[in-house]
Design an enzyme around this catalytic site. Structure first.
Site, mmCIF file in Angstrom:
data_model
loop_
_atom_site.group_PDB
_atom_site.id
_atom_site.type_symbol
_atom_site.label_atom_id
_atom_site.label_comp_id
_atom_site.label_asym_id
_atom_site.label_seq_id
_atom_site.Cartn_x
_atom_site.Cartn_y
_atom_site.Cartn_z
ATOM 1 N N ARG A 222 0.848 -1.185 0.000
ATOM 2 C CA ARG A 222 0.000 0.000 0.000
ATOM 3 C C ARG A 222 0.885 1.237 0.000
ATOM 4 N NH1 ARG A 222 -3.497 -2.880 -1.334
ATOM 5 N NH2 ARG A 222 -5.549 -3.224 -0.390
ATOM 6 N N GLU A 251 -4.264 6.997 -4.241
ATOM 7 C CA GLU A 251 -4.646 6.416 -5.541
ATOM 8 C C GLU A 251 -6.059 6.844 -5.910
ATOM 9 O OE1 GLU A 251 -4.337 2.152 -5.583
ATOM 10 O OE2 GLU A 251 -2.283 2.233 -4.877
ATOM 11 N N HIS A 272 -1.465 -0.238 -9.686
ATOM 12 C CA HIS A 272 -2.069 -1.202 -8.735
ATOM 13 C C HIS A 272 -2.552 -2.466 -9.461
ATOM 14 C CE1 HIS A 272 -4.192 -1.541 -4.602
ATOM 15 N NE2 HIS A 272 -3.982 -2.751 -5.106
HETATM 16 C C1 8YV Z 1 -6.918 -6.141 -4.945
HETATM 17 C C2 8YV Z 1 -5.109 -5.566 -3.309
HETATM 18 O O1 8YV Z 1 -7.121 -6.470 -6.245
HETATM 19 O O2 8YV Z 1 -6.159 -7.441 -2.346
HETATM 20 C C3 8YV Z 1 -5.535 -6.422 -2.179
HETATM 21 O O3 8YV Z 1 -5.208 -6.067 -1.033
HETATM 22 O O4 8YV Z 1 -4.397 -4.665 -3.110
HETATM 23 C C4 8YV Z 1 -5.524 -5.715 -4.727
HETATM 24 O O5 8YV Z 1 -4.536 -6.369 -5.395
HETATM 25 C C5 8YV Z 1 -7.861 -5.074 -4.497
HETATM 26 O O6 8YV Z 1 -7.740 -4.858 -3.136
HETATM 27 C C6 8YV Z 1 -9.291 -5.348 -4.834
HETATM 28 O O7 8YV Z 1 -10.178 -4.796 -3.915
#
Ligand code: 8YV
Length: 310
Positions: A222, A251, A272
């Site tokens: 993140r 983001e 992302h």
């Molecule tokens: C997801 C992500 O696709 O799962 C996670 O924590 O960061 C991503 O790769 C995204 O969160 C979908 O809600």
């Protein structure tokens, strides 16, 4: 989902507004948000008594106020495991892309700048034999370590808890209780921990200043875990060598400074997409459905996220 439940779908994939989210928690029993939907205290406080489950389509749950949900008796689930390998692949991909100037090289061909092979052109830095420091040795961090070992990197890690001796031995991994001391010695640093209040700006300006001038930083976790302004400054001032970023603070806004750094070849930035594989998305959907189904059958869903456990 349509076969199993009475669903209302957000079929154009546009992030839902706060008003739409409030409307959803006032009327539905279950909400399936993604990382772009902020289910904060204000949304949760407006939920009706029928609202019982947040089945997040994603692993990270920093888009959800888990404590507020727990206080209201709302269950939260996520989709662990199914995106581990894809995210680890992308992490190693970014390490290589930054170290070996993959994007810059491809760009040189597109802009017709390649006039033929030359011994000193497009030189990157070798990965083999370098030191990798993993911040967060959970599922994804461990999957990164397995790949990195095969690339000849020596594995170092910092984590809240030391992993088992068997895993350390398999990976030849060195545990650093002190993040500061680890950062000061690494060639590559990979951020693989969840974003929580405790990890917000974990890679602060002070910690980024500990890195060696040849170090690169990779983040597929993140954006908020790194002080992005401080990272930009460190790159601009050549205090570190590069960054590979799949995630950003605020983001989908991407700082123009980062775009400029990517033009200069100091950063590889991607939108992302760490878990963006067709197989991964289908399996994430499967986990969401399993969690809802088990909950609907009156049992505890398998991927429950409890306060204080992220
Ligand atoms: C997801 C992500 O696709 O799962 C996670 O924590 O960061 C991503 O790769 C995204 O969160 C979908 O809600």
């Amino acid at each position: 989902m349509r076969e199993l439940f009475d669903v209302r779908l957000n079929s154009d994939d546009r992030p839902m507004s706060q008003a739409e989210l409030v409307e959803a928690v006032r009327t539905a029993q279950v909400l399936v948000p993604t990382v772009t939907d902020r289910i904060d205290q204000s949304v949760i406080s407006q939920a009706g008594s029928q609202f019982k489950l947040i089945a997040n389509f994603g692993n990270g749950v920093d888009n959800i106020d888990i404590e507020a949900a727990a206080r209201k008796g709302i269950t939260v689930t996520n989709t662990p495991n199914v995106l581990t390998e894809d995210t680890a692949d992308m992490t190693v991909g970014l390490m290589i892309a930054v170290s070996r100037r993959l994007v810059q090289g491809a760009e040189r061909i597109r802009s017709n700048e390649w006039k033929g092979w030359s011994p000193t052109w497009m030189l990157g830095r070798r990965i083999w034999g370098k030191q990798l420091g993993i911040v967060g040795m959970g599922r994804i961090g461990t999957a990164v370590a397995r790949r990195a070992k095969a690339f000849g990197l020596s594995i170092h890690y910092h984590n809240r808890h030391r992993v088992s001796a068997a895993v350390e031995e398999e990976l030849g991994a060195t545990y650093w209780e002190s993040l500061d001391q680890m950062l000061a010695r690494m060639d590559i640093v990979s951020v693989n921990c969840p974003h929580t209040p405790a990890t917000y700006h974990l890679l602060s300006a002070r910690r980024l200043a500990l890195l060696q001038p040849g170090a690169i930083v990779v983040n597929t976790a993140r954006g908020e875990i790194i002080d992005q302004d401080a990272l930009i400054k460190a790159l601009q001032e050549d205090r570190i060598a590069g960054a590979g970023l799949d995630v950003f603070e605020s983001e989908p806004a991407v700082s123009p400074d980062l775009i400029k750094l990517s033009d200069e070849g100091k950063a590889v930035i991607i939108p992302h997409m760490g878990s963006a594989t067709l197989e991964g998305r289908q399996e994430m959907g499967d986990r969401v459905i399993i969690n809802i189904r088990v909950w609907d059958d009156g049992h505890r869903p398998p991927d429950r996220v409890l306060p204080g456990r992220t």
